[in-house]
Design a protein around this motif. Structure first.
Motif, PDB file in Angstrom:
ATOM      1  N   UNK A  18       0.799  -1.220   0.000  1.00  0.00           N
ATOM      2  CA  UNK A  18       0.000   0.000   0.000  1.00  0.00           C
ATOM      3  C   UNK A  18       0.836   1.277   0.000  1.00  0.00           C
ATOM      4  N   UNK A  19       2.098   1.172  -0.363  1.00  0.00           N
ATOM      5  CA  UNK A  19       2.938   2.354  -0.458  1.00  0.00           C
ATOM      6  C   UNK A  19       2.862   2.937  -1.862  1.00  0.00           C
ATOM      7  N   UNK A  20       2.954   4.233  -1.990  1.00  0.00           N
ATOM      8  CA  UNK A  20       2.864   4.846  -3.318  1.00  0.00           C
ATOM      9  C   UNK A  20       4.152   4.647  -4.118  1.00  0.00           C
ATOM     10  N   UNK A  21       4.348   3.455  -4.623  1.00  0.00           N
ATOM     11  CA  UNK A  21       5.529   3.114  -5.415  1.00  0.00           C
ATOM     12  C   UNK A  21       5.171   3.088  -6.894  1.00  0.00           C
ATOM     13  N   UNK A  22       6.167   3.172  -7.774  1.00  0.00           N
ATOM     14  CA  UNK A  22       5.873   3.078  -9.213  1.00  0.00           C
ATOM     15  C   UNK A  22       5.227   1.731  -9.561  1.00  0.00           C
ATOM     16  N   UNK A  23       4.530   1.665 -10.691  1.00  0.00           N
ATOM     17  CA  UNK A  23       3.900   0.414 -11.138  1.00  0.00           C
ATOM     18  C   UNK A  23       4.933  -0.708 -11.217  1.00  0.00           C
ATOM     19  N   UNK A  24       4.485  -1.917 -10.941  1.00  0.00           N
ATOM     20  CA  UNK A  24       5.330  -3.124 -10.977  1.00  0.00           C
ATOM     21  C   UNK A  24       6.492  -3.071 -10.001  1.00  0.00           C
ATOM     22  N   UNK A  25       6.370  -2.278  -8.966  1.00  0.00           N
ATOM     23  CA  UNK A  25       7.407  -2.194  -7.935  1.00  0.00           C
ATOM     24  C   UNK A  25       6.748  -2.531  -6.604  1.00  0.00           C
ATOM     25  N   UNK A  26       6.908  -3.770  -6.163  1.00  0.00           N
ATOM     26  CA  UNK A  26       6.255  -4.231  -4.944  1.00  0.00           C
ATOM     27  C   UNK A  26       7.137  -3.999  -3.727  1.00  0.00           C
ATOM     28  N   UNK A  27       6.507  -3.878  -2.563  1.00  0.00           N
ATOM     29  CA  UNK A  27       7.271  -3.786  -1.329  1.00  0.00           C
ATOM     30  C   UNK A  27       7.918  -5.139  -1.061  1.00  0.00           C
TER      31      UNK A  27
END
Length: 108
Positions: A18-27
């Motif tokens: 649920x972090x505002x990361x770029x697409x296709x970038x998972x925690x």
């Protein structure tokens, strides 16, 4: 940040992705949870096939549908039910119906 000459970096870890990361970038918490869940489901699938059984596996957490889908697709699960895809009252009615049937069996 620099506090008294010590450099501090905070790296958040979450399975909720649920972090505002770029697409296709998972925690990395999500990736680890998916990897472990996939191993569990893959092992259970092998057991289910050899024993002619079905297993139900649940993922827990607030709004964990993305984790369920990640594990299910990575492990080639037969069925994935994503709670967020159902309206709450429909799931509740189905649960109430199941509970009523259980009560009727107990009373008879």
């Amino acid at each position: 940040n620099n506090h008294h000459g010590i450099l501090i970096t905070h790296v958040p870890k979450t399975i909720f992705n649920d972090l505002p990361l770029p697409d296709n970038c998972y925690t990395f918490g999500f990736s680890t949870a998916r990897e472990i869940g996939c191993k569990i489901v893959t092992d259970l699938s092998a057991d289910a096939k050899s024993m002619n059984r079905w297993y139900i596996v649940t993922t827990i957490g607030a709004h964990s549908g993305h984790l369920t889908l990640g594990i299910g697709t990575a492990s080639a699960a037969t069925i994935c039910l994503i709670p967020e895809e159902f309206e709450h009252r429909k799931v509740t009615k189905a649960q109430q119906s199941m509970q009523e049937k259980k009560r009727a069996k107990i009373q008879n």
